[in-house]
Design an enzyme around this catalytic site. Structure first.
Site, PDB file in Angstrom:
ATOM      1  N   CYS A 163      -4.451 -15.829  11.925  1.00  0.00           N
ATOM      2  CA  CYS A 163      -4.978 -14.698  12.689  1.00  0.00           C
ATOM      3  C   CYS A 163      -4.358 -14.654  14.079  1.00  0.00           C
ATOM      4  O   CYS A 163      -4.772 -15.385  14.981  1.00  0.00           O
ATOM      5  CB  CYS A 163      -6.497 -14.790  12.778  1.00  0.00           C
ATOM      6  SG  CYS A 163      -7.224 -13.407  13.697  1.00  0.00           S
ATOM      7  N   CYS A 194      -6.734 -13.636  16.870  1.00  0.00           N
ATOM      8  CA  CYS A 194      -7.656 -14.706  17.281  1.00  0.00           C
ATOM      9  C   CYS A 194      -6.931 -15.760  18.110  1.00  0.00           C
ATOM     10  O   CYS A 194      -7.448 -16.242  19.112  1.00  0.00           O
ATOM     11  CB  CYS A 194      -8.258 -15.416  16.073  1.00  0.00           C
ATOM     12  SG  CYS A 194      -8.735 -14.346  14.719  1.00  0.00           S
ATOM     13  N   ASP A 195      -5.766 -16.167  17.662  1.00  0.00           N
ATOM     14  CA  ASP A 195      -5.153 -17.387  18.217  1.00  0.00           C
ATOM     15  C   ASP A 195      -3.866 -17.166  19.011  1.00  0.00           C
ATOM     16  O   ASP A 195      -3.356 -18.106  19.622  1.00  0.00           O
ATOM     17  CB  ASP A 195      -4.871 -18.377  17.062  1.00  0.00           C
ATOM     18  CG  ASP A 195      -6.161 -18.776  16.346  1.00  0.00           C
ATOM     19  OD1 ASP A 195      -7.190 -18.885  17.037  1.00  0.00           O
ATOM     20  OD2 ASP A 195      -6.144 -18.959  15.119  1.00  0.00           O
TER      21      ASP A 195
END
Ligand code: NDP
Length: 314
Positions: free
Chosen positions: A138, A141-142
């Site tokens: 992701c 997300c990261d």
């Protein structure tokens, strides 16, 4: 075999399931939530979550899921470890089997079984993913953790193209590893990738290995047309080769798209079956964020509550 009749069954324990549980419990639907085999869902496999509103300093995925669970339990949700293995959603009440042993009869069912990211299956990919060593599925997300660094992303669909351009805004350089000599992504997305100067596409290429003891240090990529292998130095490795919604047990009962995502009536969580609601990633292939999953979880519980009022169950 034990049997019980309940007002609201929630299947799945990601942000969608727990948010549905918080709302359903507060509405006195006395929900039972079955966690599935990975209590907390996909977020238990991520590191820091920096984009969930309400955590100004960020929080780890597992901690956030514990918080969501605690909030659901506080209002009386009966959280049970177990896997729903079979469902008859057309009957009324709906029949659900858990771990082949428990049979439940539920007036409403909220499906929040999520989706699972697909992985390449390389041993070092699994190791560095599990140890939060810089392997992720992701970018949204990261990606932030790799600001100013060089990263690689595998895949050539819309997700990979979207995530590569997202990463390119944050990172110094993005290598996009594409296994064929063309991309599956829409032409518009492909053009965005091709027109981004700090994305280098490695065509006809496969990832042979990911190197690094505690964190990603490099990736070995093989061009299967030339037979040549090369080492690219990166600190992050993103995999964007698709997700699989966890909806197999509902096939033939709930309307789904060709990939298995449950179809809901636009702007609601309603499925084709009365009393059955679908929320979170099991019904969303586009946004896939914890906060959007939580939002639809709320919708699921409100829709279930209204349905129960309509059929006169109090
Ligand atoms: P897709 O299934 O569309 O694409 C997966 C990609 O990964 C393909 O390019 C495939 O290669 C590649 N791949 C699969 N397995 C491997 C492997 N083992 N090694 C290397 N590469 C591999 O998944 P997406 O997640 O991209 O998209 C899913 C759906 O969601 C699509 O319908 C997409 O259009 C949609 N979507 C829409 C968005 C939007 O509208 N904004 C955003 C994101 C997704 P190959 O092409 O060779 O098969």
């Amino acid at each position: 075999m034990s049997s019980e009749v309940i007002k609201c069954l929630i299947i799945g324990s990601g942000p969608a399931g727990y948010t549905a549980a918080i709302y359903a419990a507060r509405a006195d639907l006395k929900p039972i939530l079955y966690t599935g085999m990975v209590p907390g869902g996909q977020l238990t496999e991520t590191t820091e979550v920096d984009n969930f509103p309400g955590y100004p300093k960020g929080i780890t995925g597992p901690e956030m899921m514990e918080d969501l669970k605690a909030q659901a339990v506080r209002f009386g949700t009966d959280v049970r470890f177990g896997m729903v293995t079979k469902a008859d959603l057309k009957s009324s009440p709906k029949k659900i089997w858990v771990d082949e042993t428990t049979e439940l009869l539920a007036e409403t069912v909220i499906v929040s079984t999520g989706a699972s990211a697909k992985w390449l299956g390389l041993p070092n990919e699994t190791r560095l993913r599990m140890s939060a060593g810089g392997v992720s599925a992701c970018a949204v997300c990261d990606g932030f953790f790799f600001k100013g660094q060089e990263v690689a992303i595998v895949g050539a669909g819309d997700t990979a193209a979207e995530e590569a351009t997202y990463l390119a805004k944050l990172c110094k350089k993005v290598y996009m590893i594409v296994r064929r000599s063309e991309m599956r992504a829409s032409k518009a997305m492909q053009n965005r990738v091709k027109n981004t100067p700090n994305i280098e596409i490695l065509w006809d290429s496969e990832t042979e290995d990911i190197l690094g003891e505690n964190a990603v240090e490099a990736v070995i990529v093989k061009n299967h047309k030339t037979g040549e292998s090369k080492k690219i130095i990166v600190t992050g490795f993103f995999v964007a080769i698709g997700h699989k919604p966890n909806t197999d047990i509902f096939k033939g009962q709930l309307d789904m798209d060709e990939l298995g995502y449950i179809q809901v009536v636009g702007g609601t969580s309603k499925t084709n079956l009365k009393g059955v609601f679908a929320v979170g990633d099991a019904a969303d292939k586009v946004y896939r964020q914890a906060v959007t999953a939580a939002g639809t979880g709320c919708m699921g519980a409100l829709d279930a509550e209204r349905y129960l009022a309509e059929i006169g169950v109090h």
